[in-house]
Write a protein that holds these residues in place. Structure first.
Motif, PDB file in Angstrom:
ATOM      1  N   LYS A 126       0.711  -1.148  -0.144  1.00 13.92           N
ATOM      2  CA  LYS A 126       0.105   0.090   0.210  1.00 13.92           C
ATOM      3  C   LYS A 126       0.927   1.319  -0.101  1.00 13.92           C
ATOM      4  O   LYS A 126       0.442   2.108  -0.672  1.00 13.92           O
ATOM      5  N   GLU A 127       2.013   1.217   0.907  1.00 13.70           N
ATOM      6  CA  GLU A 127       2.804   2.171   0.809  1.00 13.70           C
ATOM      7  C   GLU A 127       3.549   2.680  -0.517  1.00 13.70           C
ATOM      8  O   GLU A 127       3.657   3.637  -0.897  1.00 13.70           O
ATOM      9  N   ASP A 133       0.972   4.223  -2.965  1.00  9.99           N
ATOM     10  CA  ASP A 133       0.424   5.533  -2.439  1.00  9.99           C
ATOM     11  C   ASP A 133       1.685   6.326  -3.231  1.00  9.99           C
ATOM     12  O   ASP A 133       1.419   7.571  -3.803  1.00  9.99           O
ATOM     13  N   LYS A 150       0.956   6.679  -6.957  1.00  9.84           N
ATOM     14  CA  LYS A 150      -0.406   7.299  -6.974  1.00  9.84           C
ATOM     15  C   LYS A 150       0.117   8.705  -6.941  1.00  9.84           C
ATOM     16  O   LYS A 150      -0.430   9.938  -7.484  1.00  9.84           O
ATOM     17  N   SER A 151       1.103   9.192  -6.081  1.00  8.54           N
ATOM     18  CA  SER A 151       1.452  10.633  -5.822  1.00  8.54           C
ATOM     19  C   SER A 151       1.932  11.241  -6.983  1.00  8.54           C
ATOM     20  O   SER A 151       2.286  12.289  -7.298  1.00  8.54           O
TER      21      SER A 151
END
Length: 408
Positions: free
Chosen positions: A259-260, A263, A266-267
């Protein structure tokens, strides 16, 4: 890049195993290393030192290793950065600390108008070599010619044959003029193709340098005994005193969850690695400026090379600002305490090898930002120090102090 990797693989298969085996049948005593130690001592050094001279010397550190810019700019005027380098060297010398200077990379010379490949360029490099060895007397006690010229980011835009010539010209010109200064070059890891090509120039070397970072890069585990294997190989291959020019252990960092990682992707506007690979140049353009600049410098506009660089090697750790779970030496976690344990074990092992002439630790102080990706929370290039960014000693400082005090 593909040709570069192909040459490395072929030469490693051809020469590395045989020389590792040979090393265990080669006498470990080295008369040349014995004389080196008698004249210069066993080198106890660090890179990236601050100017807390008393703290540095209190740890038993006697050398610092310092890079230099090109001495002259394109217009022929003196480079202010070179003048600052000499002033910094002098400040260490005046405080009883010796200096190992690192001469400019090919790319640094090119930026300032010196290209060995151009007409008259080779002679200009010879002249520059003679200038440096004479101009730096009283400022440096040793020189390392360039840095890790088997690594693409350091050799660009030269190929391996040109890098070998680049090193050989400088060593051969400097060697007769060096007086008490020591000369050599270094490699990142075994780098068989580099050392094979350098064989005709080893007679101009007082040492051969070796950089090794087990359990820190390439998403691979490390084992302390591999230090012995690799330096023994290099001793058998070169017959020269071996200087551990760079070694160290990251004092912090941990794996990231899926997940990290997602993320982070996605950033940058991407929903998966697959999507990033599909439009790799757009992905690189979305990276922070410093990170983007480094990737462009190494890979240019080659999409395949860029994709491999970003997602098949160590740059992935920079992207996700992590140290994968497998990237570790067993029993030495990436913590301040694990880092201290590393130095306690490794310095003792290296000093006991009679063909070793010294160790230079990477590095003295932590950094606020990663030198490759520019991110403040990237552990790969920020947490190597014996002291933190405020200059406070970490457990590794005291571990090094204890080990260096045993070396006379």
């Amino acid at each position: 890049m593909d040709e570069f990797l192909k040459d490395q693989i072929i030469n490693c298969i051809k020469y590395l195993p045989s020389n590792i085996i040979k090393s265990y049948f080669t006498p470990t005593f080295s008369e040349e290393t014995k004389l080196f130690r008698e004249k210069h001592g066993f080198i106890k050094g660090v890179t990236s030192a601050n100017e807390n001279f008393s703290q540095i010397k209190e740890a038993g550190i006697e050398w610092i290793r310092e890079g230099m810019p090109a001495p002259f700019l394109k217009d022929g005027s003196v480079n202010p950065g070179y003048t600052e380098f000499k002033e910094r060297c002098l400040s260490f010398k005046e405080n009883g600390i010796k200096v190992m200077g690192i001469t400019p990379l090919p790319s640094e010379y090119l930026r300032n108008g010196l290209d060995m490949r151009e007409e008259g360029g080779e002679e200009r490099l010879r002249e520059m070599s003679r200038f440096l060895i004479n101009d730096l007397k009283g400022f440096t006690d040793g020189l390392q010619i360039a840095n890790e010229l088997g690594m693409p980011r350091f050799m660009i835009p030269y190929n391996m044959k040109e890098c070998i010539k680049f090193l050989g010209i400088q060593l051969s010109e400097m060697f007769p003029l060096r007086d008490n200064m020591i000369l050599g070059y270094n490699s990142a890891g075994p780098q068989v193709d580099l050392h094979l090509g350098m064989k005709p120039y080893h007679k101009y070397c007082d040492y051969v340098g070796f950089d090794m970072y087990l359990g820190c890069f390439f998403s691979l585990p490390g084992f302390v005994w591999l230090f012995d294997v690799m330096v023994r190989y290099l001793w058998a291959f070169t017959g020269k005193p071996i200087l551990m020019q760079e070694f160290g252990y990251i004092g912090g960092g941990k794996p990231k969850t899926k997940k990290e990682k997602l993320d982070i992707l996605k950033s940058y506007g991407f929903s998966s690695e697959k999507e990033a690979k599909r439009d790799i140049m757009k992905f690189v353009d979305a990276l922070p400026p410093h990170f983007k600049g480094h990737v462009k410098f190494v890979c240019g506009d080659d999409k395949k090379v860029t994709t491999d660089f970003m997602f098949s090697g160590d740059m992935t750790n920079h992207l996700y600002k992590e140290l994968p779970a497998i990237t570790v030496i067993p029993g030495m976690p990436h913590t301040p305490e694990g880092q201290a344990k590393f130095f306690t074990k490794v310095i003792d092992r290296l000093y006991k090898l009679p063909f070793m002439c010294g160790t230079i630790i990477y590095c003295y102080t932590d950094f606020s930002h990663c030198g490759y990706c520019g991110q403040s929370d990237c552990p790969t290039e920020t947490l190597w120090g014996l002291v933190d960014i405020n200059g406070n000693p970490k457990p590794s400082y005291y571990a090094v102090k204890e080990q260096f005090e045993k070396i006379k």
